[in-house]
Design an enzyme around this catalytic site. Structure first.
Site, mmCIF file in Angstrom:
data_model
loop_
_atom_site.group_PDB
_atom_site.id
_atom_site.type_symbol
_atom_site.label_atom_id
_atom_site.label_comp_id
_atom_site.label_asym_id
_atom_site.label_seq_id
_atom_site.Cartn_x
_atom_site.Cartn_y
_atom_site.Cartn_z
ATOM 1 C CG ASP A 131 63.058 30.001 45.343
ATOM 2 O OD1 ASP A 131 63.901 29.934 46.264
ATOM 3 O OD2 ASP A 131 63.337 29.762 44.151
ATOM 4 C CG ASP A 141 66.944 28.513 46.802
ATOM 5 O OD1 ASP A 141 65.920 28.801 47.457
ATOM 6 O OD2 ASP A 141 67.111 28.880 45.628
ATOM 7 C CE1 TYR A 148 62.003 31.934 40.355
ATOM 8 C CE2 TYR A 148 63.689 32.334 42.014
ATOM 9 C CZ TYR A 148 62.710 31.528 41.465
ATOM 10 O OH TYR A 148 62.430 30.315 42.042
ATOM 11 C CD GLU A 170 65.625 23.847 43.051
ATOM 12 O OE1 GLU A 170 65.900 24.556 44.045
ATOM 13 O OE2 GLU A 170 66.244 23.941 41.965
#
Length: 490
Positions: free
Chosen positions: A78, A81, A226, A463
């Site tokens: 995603d 990571d 999430y 990120e």
């Protein structure tokens, strides 16, 4: 109308005047478009194909699913990571498919249509594996806590590849419905180029939708990263809307009407909150003559009005430099998704030769698209710092994205395994440019004052995520076509 134009002009003047560094002239939207899709290849998990263009990446996660004797290799990581989360991955594919459908001609003109289809299929192939058993969906691969406590290349990861699934006993309607939406939208993408595959996607989408609707419940297993705060009704409407567009079946239109949440006024569109997407999607169908969806137009317009400078019901603030700002932590995700919906709504208004009424203030289609363009231009470099927030675009862009694979030397250059703690010591905390350029990635972006620090440890700013880029593809395709027509370079 005059007040609305004055407000938009004020934003433009702020961006072009003063002591701020700006980029003059139009941006190369075709280059940005190409790079925005290329980033998704850097996020691939599984056995990489020979056509892989991001050469510093290698195969990874080849045994995902082995713990439960299932094949879950493939799909996308995603963000920075090495975990595969089902909900944001599905939203990535749904929005990418939407952009590919509605801006397919533009993507073809830019030479990117096949790359977009390939990016979609990398996700849908994975979803077919993850949903192979009826009333069951594998929704996550990887122990998030262990993964976040390590700084390893995906090719090296040795943290537990824990498996998480939803079924009738452990429901997760949000994830099942979003995956159904992704497969339904993608089935339309492949309808004429690969009918058999398209049919398979549609069948699986219908099965997942039935599963999501029959066994209702919220899945908390992807928390704290999430967590679905909005509940699952928006995803069920979202999936039903895409299934209706794919099938034109009265079953889905009736479902939408029966489960309609007309009070669902929102001012953002993201991986958790889909109401604005539903409203714009169904307003499109209403403008095409589907009168049963007329109620969705008002909330779609309220969403757009909540964003526009000069609108009396504007509720989303901007930074001093003009960037929409919703909240800390990858704020650019809200920018690209809002820009996409504004681009689509401006298309609908233009096609019907209508204006947008925000209270007693009127906006033309070009006003709506103009503000969407301002958002994208800000991301590409027309901002107070003169920095492109797309890695590899322009000469000044973030050099330290918060991304494990990009920040550690490529496995092709150093095949030796780089372990968890070594990655933190020698790469994460190293104040220097990443050894691998994460081309096309849109990072989290500046704070609400337009401040930005290019330091890997600042994950909220540095990120990137797949769902920042996925809605961006459609907007960039439209902007490319607009500018190339203006410059007669198509």
């Amino acid at each position: 109308m005059a007040k609305a134009m004055e407000a938009l002009l004020a934003v433009v003047l702020l961006l072009f005047c003063g002591e701020w560094q700006v980029v003059r002239g139009e941006f190369d939207y075709r280059d940005a478009l190409s790079k925005s899709i290329l980033f998704l290849e850097a996020q691939r998990s599984g056995k990489l194909p020979q056509s892989q263009r991001v050469k510093w990446r290698g195969d990874s996660g080849l045994t995902d699913g082995k713990l439960q004797n299932v094949d879950l290799a493939g799909g996308y990581y995603d963000a920075g990571d090495n975990v595969k989360y089902g909900l944001p991955m599905a939203f990535t594919i749904t929005t990418l498919a939407w952009g590919t459908l509605d801006y397919g001609k533009e993507l073809k003109a830019a030479g990117e249509i096949q790359n977009a289809r390939d990016a979609i299929r990398w996700g849908t192939d994975y979803f077919l594996k993850a949903s192979a058993t009826p009333n069951e969906l594998w929704v996550q691969v990887g122990d998030p806590q262990a993964d976040h406590n390590c700084w390893e290349r995906p090719e090296d990861m040795d943290t537990p590849r824990s498996l998480y699934k939803i079924d009738k006993d452990t429901p997760g309607s949000e994830i099942a419905a979003e995956t159904a939406a992704a497969l339904a939208a993608s089935s339309i993408v492949f309808r004429f180029t690969n009918p058999r595959y398209s049919h398979l996607l549609l069948q699986r989408s219908q099965s997942l939708f039935s599963f999501a609707d029959r066994y209702k419940g919220t899945y908390g297993g992807e928390c704290p990263f999430y967590c679905s705060v909005s509940g699952y009704n928006d995803e069920l409407l979202w999936a039903a809307s895409w299934l209706y567009r794919a099938t034109k079946s009265s079953y889905y239109s009736n479902y939408i009407i029966q489960h309609d949440d007309v009070k669902a006024y929102v001012n953002e569109f993201n991986w958790d909150l889909k109401y604005a997407g539903v409203q714009v999607l169904l307003t499109d169908l209403y403008f095409q003559g589907e009168a049963q969806f007329s109620a969705y137009r008002s909330n779609a317009e309220r969403f757009v009005c909540s964003l526009l400078p000069g609108s009396p019901i504007r509720s989303v603030k901007t930074t001093p430099g003009g960037l929409l700002y919703v909240r800390d932590g990858a704020n650019t995700q809200y920018v690209t998704s809002a820009a996409f919906l504004m681009a689509r709504y401006s298309d609908l208004l233009s096609a019907k030769k209508r204006t947008l009424s925000c209270g007693n203030t009127l906006f033309k289609p070009n006003d709506v698209m103009g503000f969407a363009k301002l958002q994208i231009d800000y991301l590409l470099g027309r901002n107070p710092l003169g920095i492109s927030y797309m890695v590899g675009y322009g000469s000044k862009y973030p050099r330290q994205p918060h991304h494990r694979g990009a920040s550690v030397v490529s496995i092709h250059q150093q095949p030796r395994k780089i372990k968890c703690i070594e990655g933190f010591m020698n790469w994460f905390h190293k104040d220097s440019s990443n050894p691998n350029t994460l081309i096309g990635a849109i990072v989290g972006g500046p704070d609400k004052y337009d401040r930005f620090v290019d330091l890997r440890t600042k994950s909220s700013m540095l990120e990137p995520t797949t769902y920042i880029n996925s809605p961006l593809v459609g907007v960039l395709a439209k902007l490319y076509r607009m500018t190339c027509k203006t410059n007669r370079q198509c």
